[in-house]
Write a protein that holds these residues in place. Structure first.
Motif, PDB file in Angstrom:
ATOM      1  N   TYR A 209      -0.941  11.718   4.642  1.00  0.00           N
ATOM      2  CA  TYR A 209      -0.705  10.334   4.257  1.00  0.00           C
ATOM      3  C   TYR A 209       0.708  10.135   3.709  1.00  0.00           C
ATOM      4  O   TYR A 209       1.302   9.065   3.872  1.00  0.00           O
ATOM      5  N   GLY A 221       2.442  -2.592   1.522  1.00  0.00           N
ATOM      6  CA  GLY A 221       1.030  -2.813   1.775  1.00  0.00           C
ATOM      7  C   GLY A 221       0.404  -1.625   2.487  1.00  0.00           C
ATOM      8  O   GLY A 221      -0.703  -1.195   2.136  1.00  0.00           O
ATOM      9  N   ALA A 222       1.119  -1.097   3.476  1.00  0.00           N
ATOM     10  CA  ALA A 222       0.609   0.062   4.208  1.00  0.00           C
ATOM     11  C   ALA A 222       0.530   1.282   3.300  1.00  0.00           C
ATOM     12  O   ALA A 222      -0.431   2.058   3.361  1.00  0.00           O
ATOM     13  N   ALA A 225      -2.384   0.941   0.918  1.00  0.00           N
ATOM     14  CA  ALA A 225      -3.660   1.144   1.618  1.00  0.00           C
ATOM     15  C   ALA A 225      -3.958   2.635   1.765  1.00  0.00           C
ATOM     16  O   ALA A 225      -5.114   3.066   1.616  1.00  0.00           O
ATOM     17  N   ALA A 228      -5.020   3.838  -1.594  1.00  0.00           N
ATOM     18  CA  ALA A 228      -6.373   3.383  -1.910  1.00  0.00           C
ATOM     19  C   ALA A 228      -7.415   4.314  -1.305  1.00  0.00           C
ATOM     20  O   ALA A 228      -8.437   4.628  -1.943  1.00  0.00           O
ATOM     21  N   GLU A 229      -7.170   4.754  -0.083  1.00  0.00           N
ATOM     22  CA  GLU A 229      -8.096   5.704   0.548  1.00  0.00           C
ATOM     23  C   GLU A 229      -8.149   7.009  -0.238  1.00  0.00           C
ATOM     24  O   GLU A 229      -9.224   7.576  -0.473  1.00  0.00           O
TER      25      GLU A 229
END
Length: 250
Positions: A209, A221-222, A225, A228-229
């Motif tokens: 990631y 934003g990406a 995200a 967040a995962e």
């Protein structure tokens, strides 16, 4: 041996549980990148997309890669250029899930330099010579240098390298940030493995990631995200718990 002949093992691949070492080995043409080698790199990418591991790319015989195979390149026409033979495989290497390390000993020119630019981390030996002399051969560096090199060294330095065909030595490449470290040639492999050891000690998903986040640039934003995962990952909870327990024992 001519560049048109097939080498016995042009890409030697050492597969391990957590890493793969791919060594270009075409001694007669100083590890020049031909269509056969491109096909073998595609096949290796297929393996690493299905079973992500850190990839180390090196060259045999004190040369990383002298460039694209000129004997083949000379015969290619417009349709071949539009096919993006080297461009596509270097993009695939760049997009591999786990990090790619280029261990550069000796020359990395033209397509060889563009292969190195596709890596996430580049280290070299004192004999490193890297650059893009394509304009001297009547073509442009179209397999990644014109967009990756500005990201690595900045637009001004990239323009100087690409427009003049200048070849950098190890000291200058290090000063410009084109490589992150220089090691004696006989220690270069060990230095690459030491980097891999540090990478694989971390959470593989967080590593993948992080690589995706680096490619996302300013797309916060990406990046959020992805974070967040990871915040919901059992491995995150396990590693943070272990950290806190170790701190309490001190």
């Amino acid at each position: 041996m001519s560049g048109q002949q097939r080498d016995a093992e042009p890409l030697r691949v050492d597969r391990r549980d957590d890493r793969v070492i791919a060594t270009l080995d075409r001694p007669a043409v100083r590890n020049a990148i031909d269509r056969d080698l491109v096909d073998r790199l595609h096949a290796l990418c297929g393996e690493l997309e299905a079973d992500p591991r850190v990839l180390v790319i090196a060259g045999a015989g004190g040369v990383f890669a002298s460039g694209a195979d000129i004997a083949q390149l000379r015969e290619r026409g417009a349709a071949d250029a539009l096919e993006g033979i080297n461009t596509r495989v270097f993009a695939r290497i760049r997009a591999l899930p786990m990090p790619v390390i280029a261990a550069i000993d000796g020359y990395a020119l033209g397509g060889g330099a563009e292969l190195a630019y596709a890596a996430d981390i580049r280290i070299g030996s004192p004999s490193l010579k890297i650059g893009s002399p394509e304009t001297g051969l009547g073509i442009i560096a179209a397999a990644g240098a014109t967009w990756r090199l500005p990201e690595i060294v900045g637009e001004a330095r990239a323009a100087e390298l690409l427009l003049t065909g200048r070849v950098l030595d190890a000291e200058t490449a290090l000063a410009w940030g084109l490589v992150s470290a220089i090691h004696p040639a006989d220690e270069l492999d060990a230095a690459a493995h030491a980097l891999v050891d540090r990478i694989v000690a971390n959470d593989p998903l967080a590593t993948q990631y992080t690589k995706r986040a680096l490619r996302a640039g300013h797309d916060t934003g990406a990046v959020l995200a992805l974070q967040a995962e990871l915040f919901e990952s059992p491995e995150k909870h396990r590693r943070m718990t272990r950290f806190l327990e170790r701190r309490q024992r001190r």
